[in-house]
Write a protein that holds these residues in place. Structure first.
Motif, PDB file in Angstrom:
ATOM      1  N   ILE A  85       0.874  -1.177   0.000  1.00 58.24           N
ATOM      2  CA  ILE A  85       0.000   0.000   0.000  1.00 58.24           C
ATOM      3  C   ILE A  85       0.912   1.229   0.000  1.00 58.24           C
ATOM      4  O   ILE A  85       1.750   1.389   0.894  1.00 58.24           O
ATOM      5  N   ILE A  87       1.806   5.448  -0.509  1.00 59.10           N
ATOM      6  CA  ILE A  87       1.335   6.835  -0.389  1.00 59.10           C
ATOM      7  C   ILE A  87       2.492   7.754  -0.793  1.00 59.10           C
ATOM      8  O   ILE A  87       3.631   7.295  -0.924  1.00 59.10           O
ATOM      9  N   THR A  91       1.299  13.190   1.884  1.00 55.73           N
ATOM     10  CA  THR A  91       0.045  12.712   2.509  1.00 55.73           C
ATOM     11  C   THR A  91       0.057  13.132   3.981  1.00 55.73           C
ATOM     12  O   THR A  91       1.095  13.047   4.644  1.00 55.73           O
ATOM     13  N   ASP A  95      -4.575  11.403   7.042  1.00 54.72           N
ATOM     14  CA  ASP A  95      -4.992  10.567   5.903  1.00 54.72           C
ATOM     15  C   ASP A  95      -4.275   9.214   5.898  1.00 54.72           C
ATOM     16  O   ASP A  95      -4.841   8.205   5.473  1.00 54.72           O
ATOM     17  N   LYS A  99      -5.998   5.624   5.820  1.00 55.93           N
ATOM     18  CA  LYS A  99      -5.597   4.628   4.809  1.00 55.93           C
ATOM     19  C   LYS A  99      -5.228   3.299   5.467  1.00 55.93           C
ATOM     20  O   LYS A  99      -5.596   2.221   4.985  1.00 55.93           O
ATOM     21  N   GLU A 103      -7.240   0.001   4.475  1.00 54.88           N
ATOM     22  CA  GLU A 103      -6.529  -1.074   3.767  1.00 54.88           C
ATOM     23  C   GLU A 103      -6.205  -2.241   4.690  1.00 54.88           C
ATOM     24  O   GLU A 103      -5.695  -3.272   4.242  1.00 54.88           O
TER      25      GLU A 103
END
Ligand code: ADP
Length: 205
Positions: A85, A87, A91, A95, A99, A103
């Motif tokens: 995952i 980013i 970010t 957030d 996330k 996720e």
């Protein structure tokens, strides 16, 4: 050393029916005795089987640990990796936390504009972030992430055992799986403690 499919079959026949002669093993597999000779030699030389004249082959009991070791030594990162995952460094901490929940992962990987790995964000990094910064919606994860070159990484062809050792030695939960292309470090997967635990359970089952 890895046992091939036929050697595994021989091993299981001898385990069930041993002591058993080479000809009888060959008959069970519908093969000639000559075809089996190299496999029987390998299994005998590596200590899985023993042979007694006029009695036949029998199973030495060496199996469990050694066979598990053989199997573990053949598992590569690419066989068990899960999806990463990703980013970007801008970010916000807020957030990133959202996330992580959405996720359902414990680690996020940070990439730059060229999709190259620059950082790692763990749960503790984000906890630290919420304690250190009041405005988590306007503080980027770059304030708390672990940065290159301090990132432990692995490659698809690495042995899983090597990754497991790194996870223990460095006291971390996961490693990004990367492929290096023209100076870019592309993240293609991740290996976590969960992947490794699944392998352990599969081996035992
Ligand atoms: P958690 O913080 O959720 O317990 P970790 O034990 O993986 O998770 O993380 C501990 C610290 O190690 C964090 O600061 C994190 O940024 C860092 N870290 C996590 N994975 C790696 C990695 N692959 N390489 C370098 N540092 C890492």
């Amino acid at each position: 050393m890895e046992l091939n499919e036929r050697q595994e079959k021989i091993l299981s026949i001898v385990k069930q029916h041993g002591p058993i002669t080479g000809s009888k093993i060959a008959a069970q597999l519908s093969l000639s005795r000559a075809t089996l000779r190299p496999d029987l030699a390998i299994l005998t030389m590596s200590g899985f089987l023993d042979a007694r004249p006029r009695v036949g082959y029998f199973y030495t009991g060496k199996e469990t640990n050694d066979v598990i070791a053989l199997k573990v030594n053949n598992i590569l990162v690419r066989d068990v990796q899960s999806l990463p995952i990703l980013i970007t460094a801008d970010t916000s901490i807020y957030d990133a936390i959202v996330k992580m929940f959405l996720e359902d992962v414990g680690t996020l990987y940070v990439i730059d504009d060229e999709q190259s790995l620059t950082g790692v964000i763990s749960r503790k990094d984000l906890l630290k972030g919420t304690m250190s910064f009041k405005d988590t919606e306007n503080t980027p994860v770059s304030a708390v992430m672990t940065r290159s070159p301090n990132i432990a990484m692995c490659y698809p062809d690495d042995l899983l055992l090597y990754v497991a050792k790194q996870i223990i030695d460095r006291q971390i939960d996961s490693l990004p799986v990367v492929v290096e292309k023209n100076g870019r470090i592309e993240v293609t997967g991740r290996i976590t403690k969960t992947n490794i635990t699944k392998v352990f359970v599969n081996l035992m089952e």
